[in-house]
Structures are given as C-alpha cells and as structure tokens.
Scaffold this motif. Structure first.
Motif, PDB file in Angstrom:
ATOM      1  N   ALA A  72      15.312  17.074   2.273  1.00  0.00           N
ATOM      2  CA  ALA A  72      15.131  16.191   2.213  1.00  0.00           C
ATOM      3  C   ALA A  72      13.784  15.448   0.635  1.00  0.00           C
ATOM      4  O   ALA A  72      13.061  16.069   0.363  1.00  0.00           O
ATOM      5  N   PRO A  73      14.678  14.356   0.393  1.00  0.00           N
ATOM      6  CA  PRO A  73      13.981  13.557  -0.649  1.00  0.00           C
ATOM      7  C   PRO A  73      12.559  14.002  -0.953  1.00  0.00           C
ATOM      8  O   PRO A  73      11.909  13.571   0.220  1.00  0.00           O
ATOM      9  N   GLN A  74      12.193  14.257  -2.036  1.00  0.00           N
ATOM     10  CA  GLN A  74      10.302  14.937  -1.647  1.00  0.00           C
ATOM     11  C   GLN A  74       9.815  13.370  -1.430  1.00  0.00           C
ATOM     12  O   GLN A  74       8.489  13.630  -0.602  1.00  0.00           O
ATOM     13  N   LEU A  75       9.805  13.091  -2.454  1.00  0.00           N
ATOM     14  CA  LEU A  75       9.379  11.136  -2.215  1.00  0.00           C
ATOM     15  C   LEU A  75       9.276  10.448  -1.303  1.00  0.00           C
ATOM     16  O   LEU A  75       8.418   9.900  -0.823  1.00  0.00           O
ATOM     17  N   GLY A  76      10.247  10.622  -0.429  1.00  0.00           N
ATOM     18  CA  GLY A  76      10.731   9.598   0.820  1.00  0.00           C
ATOM     19  C   GLY A  76       9.783  10.524   1.905  1.00  0.00           C
ATOM     20  O   GLY A  76       9.314   9.704   2.833  1.00  0.00           O
ATOM     21  N   GLN A  77       9.389  12.005   1.822  1.00  0.00           N
ATOM     22  CA  GLN A  77       8.968  12.204   2.530  1.00  0.00           C
ATOM     23  C   GLN A  77       7.863  12.325   2.202  1.00  0.00           C
ATOM     24  O   GLN A  77       6.812  11.836   3.627  1.00  0.00           O
ATOM     25  N   TYR A 106       9.285   2.286   8.391  1.00  0.00           N
ATOM     26  CA  TYR A 106       8.842   1.863   7.124  1.00  0.00           C
ATOM     27  C   TYR A 106       9.581   2.010   6.105  1.00  0.00           C
ATOM     28  O   TYR A 106       9.384   1.133   4.761  1.00  0.00           O
ATOM     29  N   ARG A 107      10.668   1.358   5.959  1.00  0.00           N
ATOM     30  CA  ARG A 107      11.170   0.177   5.053  1.00  0.00           C
ATOM     31  C   ARG A 107      11.965   0.992   3.768  1.00  0.00           C
ATOM     32  O   ARG A 107      11.817   1.041   3.128  1.00  0.00           O
ATOM     33  N   TRP A 154       2.593   9.724   4.427  1.00  0.00           N
ATOM     34  CA  TRP A 154       1.769   8.241   4.670  1.00  0.00           C
ATOM     35  C   TRP A 154       1.292   7.135   4.986  1.00  0.00           C
ATOM     36  O   TRP A 154       0.605   7.068   6.121  1.00  0.00           O
ATOM     37  N   GLY A 155       2.782   6.419   5.344  1.00  0.00           N
ATOM     38  CA  GLY A 155       2.919   5.959   6.633  1.00  0.00           C
ATOM     39  C   GLY A 155       2.399   6.323   7.972  1.00  0.00           C
ATOM     40  O   GLY A 155       1.752   5.665   8.580  1.00  0.00           O
ATOM     41  N   PRO A 213       0.548  -1.424  -0.182  1.00  0.00           N
ATOM     42  CA  PRO A 213       0.029  -0.345   0.127  1.00  0.00           C
ATOM     43  C   PRO A 213       0.406   1.134  -0.290  1.00  0.00           C
ATOM     44  O   PRO A 213       1.024   2.090  -0.485  1.00  0.00           O
ATOM     45  N   LEU A 214       1.918   1.828   0.437  1.00  0.00           N
ATOM     46  CA  LEU A 214       3.193   2.537   0.930  1.00  0.00           C
ATOM     47  C   LEU A 214       3.531   2.414  -0.723  1.00  0.00           C
ATOM     48  O   LEU A 214       3.718   3.410  -1.036  1.00  0.00           O
ATOM     49  N   ARG A 215       3.701   1.226  -1.341  1.00  0.00           N
ATOM     50  CA  ARG A 215       4.659   1.358  -2.527  1.00  0.00           C
ATOM     51  C   ARG A 215       3.178   2.491  -3.460  1.00  0.00           C
ATOM     52  O   ARG A 215       4.031   2.796  -4.656  1.00  0.00           O
ATOM     53  N   ARG A 216       2.765   2.211  -3.351  1.00  0.00           N
ATOM     54  CA  ARG A 216       0.789   2.236  -4.626  1.00  0.00           C
ATOM     55  C   ARG A 216       1.075   3.902  -4.626  1.00  0.00           C
ATOM     56  O   ARG A 216       0.936   5.112  -4.971  1.00  0.00           O
ATOM     57  N   ALA A 217       0.719   3.961  -3.111  1.00  0.00           N
ATOM     58  CA  ALA A 217       0.764   5.687  -2.439  1.00  0.00           C
ATOM     59  C   ALA A 217       2.235   6.325  -2.703  1.00  0.00           C
ATOM     60  O   ALA A 217       1.666   8.014  -3.665  1.00  0.00           O
TER      61      ALA A 217
END
Length: 400
Positions: A269-274, A238-239, A279-280, A48-52
């Motif tokens: 910080a990297p936007q995707l990671g944020q 959240y890996r 979401w996590g 689910p986190l990968r989809r987000a």
C-alpha cells in the motif's frame, strides 16, 4: 474467433457513469448541483494530519517499497485499536494493510475463490463487490433482504451449494445505510461455521455507526479465527481517499495467501498513506468523534426532512453511516430518473439499478443518497427539490 476479456464480463463503473451525466451542464450559482452520488469526503485531511504527512515526506523510507502486508507499526496500531473497540484480542499478525478497502476485498476473494465458485451477496449490493466477482469468474448469488434491507440466515442457507465459498456483508451498509443487528450477524456467522464458509464483513463505515461500543461480538465467537474476515478503510475516518489505505483482519494463514495477491498487484500500500493512517490512529480519536457527530447530525437531518417526501409517496428504506436508501413514487425506473434529476432538479444521485441484479424490479424503485458532503442545510434543500418534482406516479399510467 471472438474473444472476451475478464473486464468485459462486468458492467461500466457506476460512479464514473453518473459523472458523465453532468458533463456540459451549467448549474446557476443560486441553484448549484447537489451531488449525493459518491460516499467519499471531499474535504482534505485535518491540518495536523497534513503537517504530519509533510514531515513523513522528508523521510527517505516513505518513498521506498515497504513490507507487502503493511508497515509493522500500522499493523500493531490497528490491532490495538480493533482489540479495544471489539473487546477481543487481535494480534498484529492478523492485520494486513492494502491499497484501499476495494483492494482488501479483491485480495481476500482472490485468496478464497477460484473460477466457478460462488459467493452470496445481499441485495442491494455494493457494486464494486459484484464487479470484482464478475471479473474473477466467481458467480454472485443474490441474497434477498427483507423490508428493512436485512439478510436472513435461513434464506442464505437455501442458496448455499457445494461451490459456495463465502457470505459477504457490509455493515453499516452500502448502499442501504442499515446497521446490521448483532443477532443478524451472529446467525450468519453460525451458518458460515456450520457450512465451512468465510463470513466477510466489510466495516468501512464502522466509525460512523450510531451505536455506542462494539456493534457485534463476532471476534469472541468460537471459530472466528478461521471463519471471520473483517475489512476496513482509513479513507472515511481520516479523509485519505486518494492515498488508498485499507485493511484486512483475518487468520494469518489466509493473509499468507493474500500476500501473493498484494505482491503481484501493488507490492505494498502507498507508504505516505500508511504513515498518515498511523498518525491518525495515534492522534485523531477526539477529532474523529467530532466527525462522527457531524455525520449523525446529517443522518438526523434526513429523518427530520423525510415527512416532506412521505407526503409525496416516498419511503425511507434504510438510513445510516453515509447513506439513505429511498423508494421513489414515480412511474419511471430509477435508471431513467437518475439522469433526469440532473438537469431538472440539479441533483446527482445513483439509481437503485446500480446496486441490484439486471431485471430486479426493486432496483427500479430506489435511489441511494450519499450525504458525506451535504450538511443539514444542504439536506433540507435536497429534500425541497425532490418534494417539488411533479412527475407521473407509479400506477397512474400503468407504468412501473
């Protein structure tokens, strides 16, 4: 004219060095390598986190620079999470987001220390903390720990000088695995307040603490706003190790100084990671509880299998979060033992010498096991392999 750079002031990074030990070695399928060298989950984030994250990639702002101290929504969410966990109000203005917890430490120390200042680090220490202090020209003052790997406030007091700027703690501890009791943290906090120092508490592994509820009440202590600095990482929860998202919880005035470091080194910080971390926080509390249960089962597996090693003279010195810290019984030093275990036991583990000052005899006697990626059956196999080692013991030939 000779010249020495700041990077030459410190040692080779331990994890890349250990990975070179396995280069060119083939491990048979029936006896694969057991890698307990690094405290980083190798599984991807949950589906689910990968989809987000995939959805976040479609947003144009994900690919742009963001605010230097982090996405406002993530700062607000972590402040709310921190407030609920510690039972103390934490405003979003006290939260900064960094490119991983290592950068959180580097930014914090850059904002606190100058060349020639001193910082107390309990031994054994997290090697990247020592490396950064070396490169910054800050003197690391080793703070001895007791048989339970716990630092003592009276011992720390004797080491403080006019150049001391901070005491750094990691709890649950890396490398020792020890969960610092609240009384230990309170005593060192009181000392920091008295001496006008920062107490920096790296809580990267807080989500895997075996204790229920808040492990301390430092945020409720008088003086916490000016004394306490907490560091955190979303990598373990959240890996998200490769996406580099960490955090600092501290006085807004200190964060203003940290902003200078951030803007210069990473901008943000990297936007995707944020977006993933946000979401996590909003959606994965139940999943994270399951992850904690699994890590606690692995911790229990270490304890269950220790009798096999205790019969051979091993001693368990610390256990918790992702780590077990073991005293080995062999005549050789751990820096010789580590590389030797790769071809002869199919085990990659870090020696205690990587976590202690040069010449510290305790480092030669210990190994750190990081069990983030080894389940209960893998731990049983690991301990069987270690128990089967038939090497000269300490004292049998006058060595070690």
């Amino acid at each position: 004219m000779t010249h020495s750079s700041s990077t030459q002031s410190t040692f080779v990074p331990p994890v890349p060095e250990a990975k070179r030990w396995i280069a060119g070695i083939t491990f048979p399928p029936e006896r694969p390598l057991i890698n307990v060298s690094q405290a980083a989950p190798i599984d991807p984030p949950p589906a689910p986190l990968r989809r987000a994250m995939a959805e976040a990639l479609e947003k144009p702002e994900t690919h742009l620079y963001g605010p230097v101290l982090g996405l406002p929504a993530l700062r607000e969410a972590l402040a709310a999470n921190w407030s609920a966990h510690y039972g103390a109000p934490v405003a979003p203005e006290r939260v900064a987001i960094t490119a991983g917890c290592n950068q959180a430490f580097a930014a914090t120390l850059s904002a606190i220390c100058g060349n020639g200042d001193e910082v107390l680090l309990p031994v054994p220490w997290y090697f990247n903390h020592k490396m950064w202090l070396d490169m910054q020209g800050v003197t690391t003052v080793p703070l001895p720990t007791d048989e339970q790997l716990l630092p003592d406030a009276d011992t720390a007091r004797a080491l403080i000088t006019e150049r001391t700027q901070a005491i750094v703690l990691v709890s649950p501890n890396n490398p020792g695995g020890v969960e610092y009791p609240a009384e230990t943290l309170n005593a060192l906090f009181d000392l920091a307040v008295e001496k006008g120092l920062k107490l920096i508490v790296d809580e990267t592994y807080k989500d895997f603490d075996s204790r229920s509820g808040a492990p301390h009440d430092l945020l409720n202590r008088k003086g916490a706003d000016k004394t306490l600095v907490q560091l955190y990482s979303f990598s373990k929860a959240y890996r998200l190790t490769g996406h580099r998202v960490g955090a600092i919880i501290a006085d807004p005035a200190l964060l203003q100084e940290i902003e200078k470091f951030q803007d210069t080194v990473a901008i943000c910080a990297p936007q995707l990671g944020q977006h993933a971390a946000l979401w996590g926080l909003q959606n994965l509390s139940h999943w994270l509880a399951g992850e904690r249960d699994e890590i606690l089962d692995r911790r229990a597996a270490i304890a269950d299998n220790m009798p096999k090693l205790e019969e051979k003279g091993w001693v368990l010195k610390g256990l918790g979060a992702y780590f077990a810290y073991l005293e080995h019984p062999f005549a050789m030093s751990s820096d010789e033992l580590g590389p030797k275990l790769v071809p002869e036991a199919g085990v990659l583990v870090l020696p205690g010498t990587m976590f202690t000052p040069a010449g510290d005899a305790t480092g030669a006697r210990h190994l750190r096991i990081a069990y983030a990626n080894v389940n209960r059956s893998g731990i049983e196999e690991l301990f069987d392999r270690l128990a089967a080692l038939d090497w000269p013991l300490a004292g049998s030939d006058g060595a070690a």
